[in-house]
Scaffold this motif. Structure first.
Motif, PDB file in Angstrom:
ATOM      1  N   MET A   1       0.843  -1.199   0.000  1.00 47.06           N
ATOM      2  CA  MET A   1       0.000   0.000   0.000  1.00 47.06           C
ATOM      3  C   MET A   1       0.873   1.243   0.000  1.00 47.06           C
ATOM      4  N   GLY A   2       0.478   2.248  -0.773  1.00 47.84           N
ATOM      5  CA  GLY A   2       1.241   3.488  -0.849  1.00 47.84           C
ATOM      6  C   GLY A   2       1.242   4.237   0.470  1.00 47.84           C
ATOM      7  N   ARG A   3       2.200   5.151   0.576  1.00 47.94           N
ATOM      8  CA  ARG A   3       2.401   5.867   1.837  1.00 47.94           C
ATOM      9  C   ARG A   3       2.641   7.358   1.547  1.00 47.94           C
ATOM     10  N   LEU A   4       1.921   8.204   2.276  1.00 46.91           N
ATOM     11  CA  LEU A   4       2.109   9.642   2.201  1.00 46.91           C
ATOM     12  C   LEU A   4       2.608  10.138   3.556  1.00 46.91           C
ATOM     13  N   VAL A   5       3.581  11.028   3.531  1.00 51.94           N
ATOM     14  CA  VAL A   5       4.100  11.618   4.756  1.00 51.94           C
ATOM     15  C   VAL A   5       3.681  13.074   4.800  1.00 51.94           C
ATOM     16  N   ILE A   6       2.984  13.442   5.845  1.00 53.13           N
ATOM     17  CA  ILE A   6       2.420  14.782   5.952  1.00 53.13           C
ATOM     18  C   ILE A   6       3.387  15.732   6.643  1.00 53.13           C
ATOM     19  N   SER A   7       3.345  16.990   6.272  1.00 53.00           N
ATOM     20  CA  SER A   7       4.187  18.008   6.894  1.00 53.00           C
ATOM     21  C   SER A   7       3.580  18.434   8.230  1.00 53.00           C
ATOM     22  N   ALA A   8       4.349  19.186   9.013  1.00 53.81           N
ATOM     23  CA  ALA A   8       3.852  19.676  10.299  1.00 53.81           C
ATOM     24  C   ALA A   8       2.645  20.589  10.085  1.00 53.81           C
ATOM     25  N   LYS A   9       2.715  21.429   9.063  1.00 56.15           N
ATOM     26  CA  LYS A   9       1.586  22.316   8.747  1.00 56.15           C
ATOM     27  C   LYS A   9       0.355  21.505   8.358  1.00 56.15           C
ATOM     28  N   GLY A  10       0.552  20.483   7.527  1.00 57.94           N
ATOM     29  CA  GLY A  10      -0.556  19.636   7.120  1.00 57.94           C
ATOM     30  C   GLY A  10      -1.148  18.859   8.286  1.00 57.94           C
ATOM     31  N   LEU A  11      -0.295  18.434   9.202  1.00 53.50           N
ATOM     32  CA  LEU A  11      -0.762  17.682  10.368  1.00 53.50           C
ATOM     33  C   LEU A  11      -1.650  18.563  11.245  1.00 53.50           C
ATOM     34  N   ALA A  12      -1.272  19.825  11.403  1.00 58.59           N
ATOM     35  CA  ALA A  12      -2.100  20.743  12.189  1.00 58.59           C
ATOM     36  C   ALA A  12      -3.472  20.904  11.530  1.00 58.59           C
ATOM     37  N   TRP A  13      -3.473  20.965  10.193  1.00 61.04           N
ATOM     38  CA  TRP A  13      -4.730  21.057   9.445  1.00 61.04           C
ATOM     39  C   TRP A  13      -5.566  19.794   9.638  1.00 61.04           C
ATOM     40  N   LEU A  14      -4.930  18.643   9.536  1.00 61.83           N
ATOM     41  CA  LEU A  14      -5.637  17.369   9.703  1.00 61.83           C
ATOM     42  C   LEU A  14      -6.254  17.264  11.094  1.00 61.83           C
ATOM     43  N   ARG A  15      -5.530  17.717  12.101  1.00 56.80           N
ATOM     44  CA  ARG A  15      -6.022  17.615  13.482  1.00 56.80           C
ATOM     45  C   ARG A  15      -7.198  18.535  13.755  1.00 56.80           C
ATOM     46  N   ARG A  16      -7.411  19.476  12.861  1.00 57.83           N
ATOM     47  CA  ARG A  16      -8.611  20.311  12.981  1.00 57.83           C
ATOM     48  C   ARG A  16      -9.849  19.563  12.513  1.00 57.83           C
ATOM     49  N   GLY A  17      -9.650  18.391  11.905  1.00 51.53           N
ATOM     50  CA  GLY A  17     -10.779  17.557  11.503  1.00 51.53           C
ATOM     51  C   GLY A  17     -11.156  17.643  10.051  1.00 51.53           C
ATOM     52  N   HIS A  18     -10.422  18.449   9.269  1.00 52.95           N
ATOM     53  CA  HIS A  18     -10.752  18.546   7.847  1.00 52.95           C
ATOM     54  C   HIS A  18     -10.338  17.264   7.132  1.00 52.95           C
ATOM     55  N   PRO A  19     -11.199  16.714   6.241  1.00 57.88           N
ATOM     56  CA  PRO A  19     -10.917  15.414   5.618  1.00 57.88           C
ATOM     57  C   PRO A  19     -10.013  15.466   4.393  1.00 57.88           C
TER      58      PRO A  19
END
Length: 390
Positions: free
Chosen positions: A1-19
């Motif tokens: 399965m493919g793998r994506l590594v998120i940046s710190a900025k992206g992680l903060a966005w993800l933790r806000r709940g945006h899909p």
């Protein structure tokens, strides 16, 4: 399965709940095939989520689940069943047999739209990943609902953003030229192959039924399309005038009036802006006016022009509205926020010397659920405003 590594900025966005995770918020892409399910990780290799991967769109990752569970045919079938039960529990099926069964991310199935008209289903797949799962989605619908037909309406220009072709075809069964559905106490003919969206504007159902309870007297339905608002309010009204620029839509509106034995609706082919202007010159008045225009702001670049359009039609409508009358005014433009729409309506009230009381502030019907952390799932604004004199 493919793998994506998120940046710190992206992680903060993800933790806000945006899909969604945007391409600019990814630091690494490993073995990820376009249109497949991939794993999202942080920079330390910790699992975060599973979702669809796109190599074409600015939206590189669309969330499916924060769990590491296996995503297979049973998983998707369960999500579809949960979406159906959500609508059943909220009384949607008592109001109509035409409703949105799957609303993409809001139902946990990213980029998939499924609308049901009686036992005929219309699908829209808005990503390569959803395209790739089409066979599985079709099988799940068969298992759960035994549909009479399944039609693909992938004639949306948004697919071009994913590098996908536009297409339209019947995937299963026999699709009649028209399907008869019910909404409240009325029946309507719907063309699922040629009609707007997937055949009808299902998101305004609850607002149409509310308008039917509130509006009386002489009513104007501007941008009436196939007459669904006009026919719903006709029962308690003396006369309804429906205006639209589409001769084809008005023809179906006539047939819908005949279907329901309604004779107090006059249908006029005209440009709504021109009609409102002429109606003021002729000093026409209405006890109720419905404004349900198409999206004036399809992008942020359209906002200035859109605001002018919304202001013009609402100002003209207020000139025609009798004291004590009700204006039902809508915007389906996601890019025009509710706060801005309210500002425009305040400007309209000021410019016409009108005092408006908000009777109801509504949105899209319950079969178009809104995720709090996904503002893109909320687009429809609908205000019921009473024109009052102090």
């Amino acid at each position: 399965m493919g793998r994506l590594v998120i940046s710190a900025k992206g992680l903060a966005w993800l933790r806000r709940g945006h899909p969604w995770v945007y391409r600019d918020d990814l630091e690494k892409i490993e073995d990820a095939s376009p249109g497949n399910i991939v794993i999202l990780e942080d920079k330390k290799g910790r699992f975060l989520a599973q979702g669809f991967y796109s190599s074409q769109s600015k939206i590189a990752f669309r969330l499916i689940t924060y769990s590491a569970e296996q995503i297979n045919a049973q998983f998707w079938k369960r999500r579809i069943q949960e979406a159906y039960l959500f609508r059943k529990e909220r009384g949607v099926l008592k109001q109509t047999n035409a409703y949105r069964l799957i609303y993409g991310e809001a139902d946990g199935i990213p980029s998939l739209i499924v609308d049901r008209y009686d036992n005929h289903f219309v699908l829209q797949t808005l990503s390569l990943a959803a395209d790739n799962l089409l066979t599985i989605f079709i099988q799940a619908l068969h298992d759960l609902f035994s549909p009479a037909s399944i039609t693909l309406r992938n004639d949306l220009h948004v697919r071009a953003l994913e590098g996908l072709p536009l297409e339209k075809r019947v995937l299963w069964g026999n699709l009649p030229a028209r399907v008869k559905i019910f909404e409240g106490k009325l029946a309507f003919w719907v063309d699922l192959y040629q009609g707007q969206k997937t055949g009808a504007f299902l998101d305004q159902r609850e607002n149409r039924l509310l308008a039917a309870q509130l509006l009386q007297g002489n009513i104007l339905d501007a941008f009436c399309y196939q007459g669904w608002f006009a026919l719903q309010v006709a029962k308690n009204s003396a006369q309804v005038i429906g205006v639209d620029s589409s001769a084809e839509a008005l023809e179906l509106a006539k047939e819908n009036a005949l279907l329901n034995g309604i004779s107090n609706v006059e249908l006029v082919k005209d440009n709504v802006f021109d009609f409102l202007k002429e109606a003021k010159k002729k000093e026409k008045n209405f006890q109720g006016i419905i404004l349900d225009p198409p999206a004036f702001a399809k992008s942020k670049e359209d906002l200035v022009t859109a605001a002018r359009g919304y202001k013009e039609i609402n100002v003209r409508a207020l000139h025609l509205l009798c004291p004590g009358g009700i204006l039902v005014t809508s915007s389906c433009s996601y890019n025009l926020l509710e706060t801005r729409f309210l500002e425009i309506l305040r400007e309209c009230a000021r410019d016409t010397g009108t005092t408006l009381k908000i009777l109801y502030k509504k949105g899209q019907s319950a079969d178009h659920p809104v995720l709090l952390n996904f503002p893109e799932s909320s687009y429809l604004k609908c205000f019921f405003l009473e024109k009052i004199n102090f």
